[in-house]
Design a protein around this motif. Structure first.
Motif, mmCIF file in Angstrom:
data_model
loop_
_atom_site.group_PDB
_atom_site.id
_atom_site.type_symbol
_atom_site.label_atom_id
_atom_site.label_comp_id
_atom_site.label_asym_id
_atom_site.label_seq_id
_atom_site.Cartn_x
_atom_site.Cartn_y
_atom_site.Cartn_z
ATOM 1 N N THR A 158 34.465 32.896 51.502
ATOM 2 C CA THR A 158 33.691 31.792 50.907
ATOM 3 C C THR A 158 32.825 31.105 51.958
ATOM 4 O O THR A 158 31.620 30.922 51.757
ATOM 5 N N GLY A 159 33.428 30.724 53.073
ATOM 6 C CA GLY A 159 32.686 30.000 54.112
ATOM 7 C C GLY A 159 31.628 30.847 54.792
ATOM 8 O O GLY A 159 30.451 30.464 54.844
ATOM 9 N N TYR A 160 32.028 32.001 55.300
ATOM 10 C CA TYR A 160 31.081 32.856 56.016
ATOM 11 C C TYR A 160 30.061 33.462 55.057
ATOM 12 O O TYR A 160 28.887 33.619 55.391
ATOM 13 N N GLY A 161 30.522 33.787 53.855
ATOM 14 C CA GLY A 161 29.610 34.337 52.851
ATOM 15 C C GLY A 161 28.566 33.327 52.408
ATOM 16 O O GLY A 161 27.419 33.691 52.128
ATOM 17 N N ALA A 162 28.942 32.055 52.328
ATOM 18 C CA ALA A 162 27.982 31.013 51.956
ATOM 19 C C ALA A 162 26.857 30.911 52.983
ATOM 20 O O ALA A 162 25.681 30.776 52.620
ATOM 21 N N VAL A 163 27.206 31.002 54.243
ATOM 22 C CA VAL A 163 26.182 30.952 55.291
ATOM 23 C C VAL A 163 25.289 32.194 55.196
ATOM 24 O O VAL A 163 24.059 32.090 55.282
ATOM 25 N N ALA A 164 25.896 33.361 55.010
ATOM 26 C CA ALA A 164 25.102 34.589 54.877
ATOM 27 C C ALA A 164 24.152 34.496 53.683
ATOM 28 O O ALA A 164 22.972 34.872 53.784
ATOM 29 N N ALA A 165 24.641 33.981 52.555
ATOM 30 C CA ALA A 165 23.799 33.833 51.362
ATOM 31 C C ALA A 165 22.655 32.856 51.620
ATOM 32 O O ALA A 165 21.522 33.075 51.163
ATOM 33 N N LEU A 173 21.301 31.738 68.271
ATOM 34 C CA LEU A 173 22.317 32.460 67.505
ATOM 35 C C LEU A 173 22.933 33.595 68.322
ATOM 36 O O LEU A 173 24.160 33.740 68.372
ATOM 37 N N VAL A 174 22.102 34.373 68.985
ATOM 38 C CA VAL A 174 22.614 35.475 69.815
ATOM 39 C C VAL A 174 23.476 34.918 70.948
ATOM 40 O O VAL A 174 24.554 35.462 71.243
ATOM 41 N N GLY A 212 22.049 24.594 54.798
ATOM 42 C CA GLY A 212 22.957 24.833 55.911
ATOM 43 C C GLY A 212 23.861 23.650 56.214
ATOM 44 O O GLY A 212 24.951 23.815 56.749
ATOM 45 N N ALA A 213 23.433 22.449 55.852
ATOM 46 C CA ALA A 213 24.277 21.262 56.050
ATOM 47 C C ALA A 213 25.582 21.403 55.277
ATOM 48 O O ALA A 213 26.617 20.874 55.684
ATOM 49 N N TYR A 214 25.545 22.137 54.183
ATOM 50 C CA TYR A 214 26.741 22.369 53.364
ATOM 51 C C TYR A 214 27.435 23.683 53.726
ATOM 52 O O TYR A 214 28.656 23.727 53.856
ATOM 53 N N THR A 215 26.642 24.735 53.896
ATOM 54 C CA THR A 215 27.269 26.050 54.122
ATOM 55 C C THR A 215 27.942 26.133 55.489
ATOM 56 O O THR A 215 29.008 26.736 55.608
ATOM 57 N N PHE A 216 27.336 25.528 56.497
ATOM 58 C CA PHE A 216 27.992 25.541 57.808
ATOM 59 C C PHE A 216 29.274 24.708 57.798
ATOM 60 O O PHE A 216 30.218 25.008 58.533
ATOM 61 N N PHE A 249 24.981 25.047 64.912
ATOM 62 C CA PHE A 249 24.033 25.128 63.796
ATOM 63 C C PHE A 249 24.266 24.090 62.699
ATOM 64 O O PHE A 249 23.332 23.740 61.986
ATOM 65 N N TRP A 250 25.484 23.609 62.549
ATOM 66 C CA TRP A 250 25.738 22.591 61.530
ATOM 67 C C TRP A 250 24.983 21.293 61.850
ATOM 68 O O TRP A 250 24.249 20.775 60.998
ATOM 69 N N PRO A 251 25.101 20.743 63.074
ATOM 70 C CA PRO A 251 24.320 19.532 63.380
ATOM 71 C C PRO A 251 22.806 19.773 63.275
ATOM 72 O O PRO A 251 22.055 18.889 62.862
ATOM 73 N N TRP A 252 22.372 20.971 63.636
ATOM 74 C CA TRP A 252 20.957 21.318 63.541
ATOM 75 C C TRP A 252 20.526 21.259 62.071
ATOM 76 O O TRP A 252 19.471 20.712 61.735
ATOM 77 N N ALA A 253 21.351 21.809 61.184
ATOM 78 C CA ALA A 253 21.043 21.792 59.753
ATOM 79 C C ALA A 253 21.068 20.363 59.198
ATOM 80 O O ALA A 253 20.213 19.992 58.380
#
Length: 172
Positions: free
Chosen positions: A105-112, A11-12, A70-74, A54-58
């Motif tokens: 919506t998109g970035y907030g979903a990942v944060a949530a 992530l970093v 994460g498969a959905y939020t990413f 991160f999406w493929p990882w999820a």
């Protein structure tokens, strides 16, 4: 334990590389000529890059373990990155209000999702990763709101300077 530490490092790295690549993209002549705000391009590229990792990882976690939100939020965040970066301009022209909604919506979903992981996963290394992810994606959502606010203010300033064609001008 290793998964949380590895994910934190990735992530970093994504954030650093994404900002560097985004800055380089934002300096391209065609991007500068388009008038798209530099900070919007940098944010879109950085978040898009993180999603590409991160999406493929999820999705792989989803397939192996049965479920990973994460498969959905990413996917949502990737859509927001594409929209902000202009990849969807032909089918959905960029507006400041729409960008604000889509990005939050998109970035907030990942944060949530990261906050949910922080609340339910007991492993301290994974929890540290979730905290880092929640901070990063919350920050992206806040920056997106600031970009949209700045874009709206610029648009209002330009609109206030528009010439009123109904006024007749005479020479003095």
């Amino acid at each position: 334990r290793m998964a949380g530490a590895l994910a934190s490092c990735v992530l970093v790295a994504c954030i650093g590389v994404g900002i560097a690549v985004g800055d380089r993209v934002a300096r391209r002549e065609d991007i500068v000529a388009s008038g798209k705000p530099r900070n919007l391009v940098v944010l879109s590229v950085a978040t898009g890059l993180a999603c590409c990792v991160f999406w493929p990882w999820a999705v792989a976690n989803y397939v192996r373990q049965g479920f990973d939100l994460g498969a959905y939020t990413f996917a949502l965040a990737f859509g927001a990155s594409l929209y902000g970066g202009g990849a969807l301009d032909r089918c959905a022209p960029l507006t400041t209000e729409a960008y604000r909604v889509v990005a939050v919506t998109g970035y907030g979903a990942v944060a949530a999702n990261y906050l949910l992981g922080l609340a339910v996963v007991p492993d301290p290394t994974f929890r540290a990763y979730c905290l880092l992810g929640a901070l990063a994606w919350s920050s992206a959502a806040v920056v997106a709101v600031l970009i949209a606010r700045e874009g709206g203010a610029q648009r209002r300033a330009v609109d206030s300077l528009a010439v009123d064609d109904s006024v007749t001008y005479t020479r003095v």
